[in-house]
Write a protein that holds these residues in place. Sequence first.
Motif, PDB file in Angstrom:
ATOM      1  N   ALA A  87     -29.167 -56.708  -1.110  1.00 18.98           N
ATOM      2  CA  ALA A  87     -29.527 -56.366  -0.366  1.00 18.98           C
ATOM      3  C   ALA A  87     -27.471 -56.497   0.253  1.00 18.98           C
ATOM      4  N   ARG A  88     -26.979 -57.578   0.052  1.00 19.68           N
ATOM      5  CA  ARG A  88     -25.853 -57.229   0.488  1.00 19.68           C
ATOM      6  C   ARG A  88     -25.456 -56.233  -0.422  1.00 19.68           C
ATOM      7  N   THR A  89     -25.196 -55.794  -1.381  1.00 19.97           N
ATOM      8  CA  THR A  89     -24.652 -54.840  -2.498  1.00 19.97           C
ATOM      9  C   THR A  89     -24.810 -53.076  -1.851  1.00 19.97           C
ATOM     10  N   VAL A  90     -26.387 -53.219  -1.558  1.00 16.83           N
ATOM     11  CA  VAL A  90     -26.624 -52.259  -1.744  1.00 16.83           C
ATOM     12  C   VAL A  90     -25.951 -51.929  -0.392  1.00 16.83           C
ATOM     13  N   VAL A  91     -26.718 -52.385   0.804  1.00 12.86           N
ATOM     14  CA  VAL A  91     -25.979 -52.463   2.180  1.00 12.86           C
ATOM     15  C   VAL A  91     -24.387 -51.913   2.091  1.00 12.86           C
ATOM     16  N   GLY A  92     -23.411 -53.207   1.944  1.00  9.35           N
ATOM     17  CA  GLY A  92     -22.214 -53.444   2.033  1.00  9.35           C
ATOM     18  C   GLY A  92     -21.516 -52.086   0.926  1.00  9.35           C
ATOM     19  N   THR A  93     -22.378 -51.698  -0.005  1.00 11.76           N
ATOM     20  CA  THR A  93     -21.823 -50.476  -0.980  1.00 11.76           C
ATOM     21  C   THR A  93     -21.946 -49.322   0.997  1.00 11.76           C
ATOM     22  N   VAL A  94     -22.865 -48.801   1.206  1.00 10.54           N
ATOM     23  CA  VAL A  94     -23.587 -47.422   1.743  1.00 10.54           C
ATOM     24  C   VAL A  94     -22.611 -47.710   2.612  1.00 10.54           C
ATOM     25  N   LEU A  95     -22.841 -48.907   3.577  1.00  9.68           N
ATOM     26  CA  LEU A  95     -21.713 -48.691   4.913  1.00  9.68           C
ATOM     27  C   LEU A  95     -19.991 -48.729   4.259  1.00  9.68           C
ATOM     28  N   GLY A  96     -19.577 -49.615   3.802  1.00 10.66           N
ATOM     29  CA  GLY A  96     -18.502 -49.644   3.085  1.00 10.66           C
ATOM     30  C   GLY A  96     -17.853 -47.922   2.885  1.00 10.66           C
ATOM     31  N   LEU A  97     -19.109 -46.770   1.990  1.00 11.00           N
ATOM     32  CA  LEU A  97     -18.738 -45.897   1.827  1.00 11.00           C
ATOM     33  C   LEU A  97     -18.722 -44.994   2.788  1.00 11.00           C
ATOM     34  N   PHE A  98     -19.361 -44.957   3.239  1.00  4.97           N
ATOM     35  CA  PHE A  98     -19.505 -43.683   4.561  1.00  4.97           C
ATOM     36  C   PHE A  98     -17.913 -44.214   5.699  1.00  4.97           C
ATOM     37  N   VAL A  99     -17.982 -45.688   5.581  1.00  9.89           N
ATOM     38  CA  VAL A  99     -17.255 -45.832   7.333  1.00  9.89           C
ATOM     39  C   VAL A  99     -15.499 -45.484   6.225  1.00  9.89           C
ATOM     40  N   THR A 100     -15.148 -45.428   5.582  1.00  4.93           N
ATOM     41  CA  THR A 100     -13.583 -45.635   4.419  1.00  4.93           C
ATOM     42  C   THR A 100     -13.536 -44.189   3.966  1.00  4.93           C
ATOM     43  N   SER A 101     -14.635 -43.827   3.804  1.00  5.99           N
ATOM     44  CA  SER A 101     -14.852 -42.182   3.605  1.00  5.99           C
ATOM     45  C   SER A 101     -14.763 -41.381   4.873  1.00  5.99           C
ATOM     46  N   ALA A 102     -14.967 -41.498   6.091  1.00  2.92           N
ATOM     47  CA  ALA A 102     -15.343 -40.811   6.775  1.00  2.92           C
ATOM     48  C   ALA A 102     -13.330 -40.849   7.780  1.00  2.92           C
ATOM     49  N   VAL A 103     -13.050 -42.382   7.774  1.00  2.00           N
ATOM     50  CA  VAL A 103     -11.650 -42.704   8.804  1.00  2.00           C
ATOM     51  C   VAL A 103     -10.748 -42.367   7.356  1.00  2.00           C
ATOM     52  N   ALA A 104     -10.566 -41.627   6.425  1.00  2.00           N
ATOM     53  CA  ALA A 104     -10.135 -40.994   4.910  1.00  2.00           C
ATOM     54  C   ALA A 104     -10.137 -39.427   5.356  1.00  2.00           C
ATOM     55  N   TYR A 105     -10.901 -39.198   6.020  1.00  4.00           N
ATOM     56  CA  TYR A 105     -11.216 -37.238   5.974  1.00  4.00           C
ATOM     57  C   TYR A 105     -10.751 -36.938   6.991  1.00  4.00           C
ATOM     58  N   ALA A 106     -10.506 -37.888   8.096  1.00  2.00           N
ATOM     59  CA  ALA A 106      -9.734 -37.794   9.451  1.00  2.00           C
ATOM     60  C   ALA A 106      -8.240 -37.838   8.985  1.00  2.00           C
ATOM     61  N   LEU A 107      -8.167 -38.840   8.767  1.00  2.00           N
ATOM     62  CA  LEU A 107      -6.862 -39.113   8.214  1.00  2.00           C
ATOM     63  C   LEU A 107      -6.119 -37.860   7.198  1.00  2.00           C
ATOM     64  N   SER A 108      -6.900 -37.435   6.547  1.00  2.00           N
ATOM     65  CA  SER A 108      -6.129 -35.848   5.494  1.00  2.00           C
ATOM     66  C   SER A 108      -5.919 -35.076   6.719  1.00  2.00           C
ATOM     67  N   PHE A 109      -5.437 -35.149   7.864  1.00  2.00           N
ATOM     68  CA  PHE A 109      -5.466 -34.147   8.221  1.00  2.00           C
ATOM     69  C   PHE A 109      -4.028 -34.192   8.517  1.00  2.00           C
ATOM     70  N   GLU A 110      -3.339 -33.306   8.649  1.00  2.69           N
ATOM     71  CA  GLU A 110      -1.961 -33.497   8.840  1.00  2.69           C
ATOM     72  C   GLU A 110      -1.765 -33.507  11.000  1.00  2.69           C
ATOM     73  N   HIS A 111      -2.749 -31.995  11.006  1.00  4.49           N
ATOM     74  CA  HIS A 111      -2.664 -32.165  12.622  1.00  4.49           C
ATOM     75  C   HIS A 111      -3.591 -33.527  13.280  1.00  4.49           C
ATOM     76  N   LEU A 112      -3.602 -34.495  12.957  1.00  4.06           N
ATOM     77  CA  LEU A 112      -4.255 -35.297  13.529  1.00  4.06           C
ATOM     78  C   LEU A 112      -3.372 -36.255  14.010  1.00  4.06           C
ATOM     79  N   LYS A 113      -4.013 -36.436  15.765  1.00  2.00           N
ATOM     80  CA  LYS A 113      -2.913 -36.997  17.286  1.00  2.00           C
ATOM     81  C   LYS A 113      -2.952 -38.301  16.486  1.00  2.00           C
TER      82      LYS A 113
END
Length: 304
Positions: A87-113
């Motif tokens: 359970a911790r592997t599945v839930v932790g991987t899914v949530l970790g992947l989603f949160v990490t990729s979401a933050v990385a996507y936002a930071l990939s834009f150089e015009h981000l305030k």
Amino acid sequence: MAVSAKRSKRIRSVEDRIVDAVIAAIMIFVVLVTVYPFYYIVIHAFNNGVDSSLGGMYFWPRKPTLENFETLLADSSWGNAIFISVARTVVGTVLGLFVTSAVAYALSFEHLKFRGIYYKLYIFTMYFSGGMIPFYILLKSLGMLNTFWVYVIPGMLNVYYMLILVNFFQTIPKSLYESAWLDGAGDIRVFLQIALPLSKASLATIALFYAVTQWNSWMDSVYYVTKDELRPMSYLMMEIINKSATASTVTNAQSMGYAASAMQSTTTSLQMASMVLAVAPILAVYPFLQKYFVKGVMIGSVKG
């Protein structure tokens, strides 16, 4: 000159064969050194525990049996621990992947305030932390001690993985995003339907990192959990490994909390079986993600 060329070619060919032979010998040696220790554990896990304690078994089980695994799984705590680990592997991987990729996507834009400030704050956390006691107090104030979420929420964002994904997202042509925005797509839709599908290699690699970390983690269950029903499999495995391996009879098995069915199991054989149970799932998943592994790390680590 033709004879000299042929002789030179023949000499180079012999040298090539010698080099190939040396390389092959080295590779075989490396494979044996790295693979055999795990194979040694496997043959002892599938062998009668009392018989294994006699020694002299190196290549195959002398008295094959599943009794070591049956002894472990007969304990109800192991069944629950396996469920917690999965359970911790599945839930932790899914949530970790989603949160990490979401933050990385936002930071990939150089015009981000305030992008530079965000970057510095994230990098700072890679090298400095508040310490274990402040972190414990924080978890207690958030009410996460002795809950399943203490395994998942604190590790949802890994800065190193985030930096890999940032570099990868920056290689995606911004014209794809602009076309979607012109068609009326919002940022969330662009992220889910364009950025993520184009990032399968990197996402698969990061998912593997998260899964391995969650599956093998046991220190958090020592510091932040006291309920036995929340113990993961890795914690129980460490308990077995830390047990004294001096006795090899049913007395020792009973002292570890196992029933009389463990008469042919020893502390060592139970250790071997627990190691196999811990490693087997990762070995089963890795071949399916291997093709993405090197590609994902290289693409995300080097900005194109």
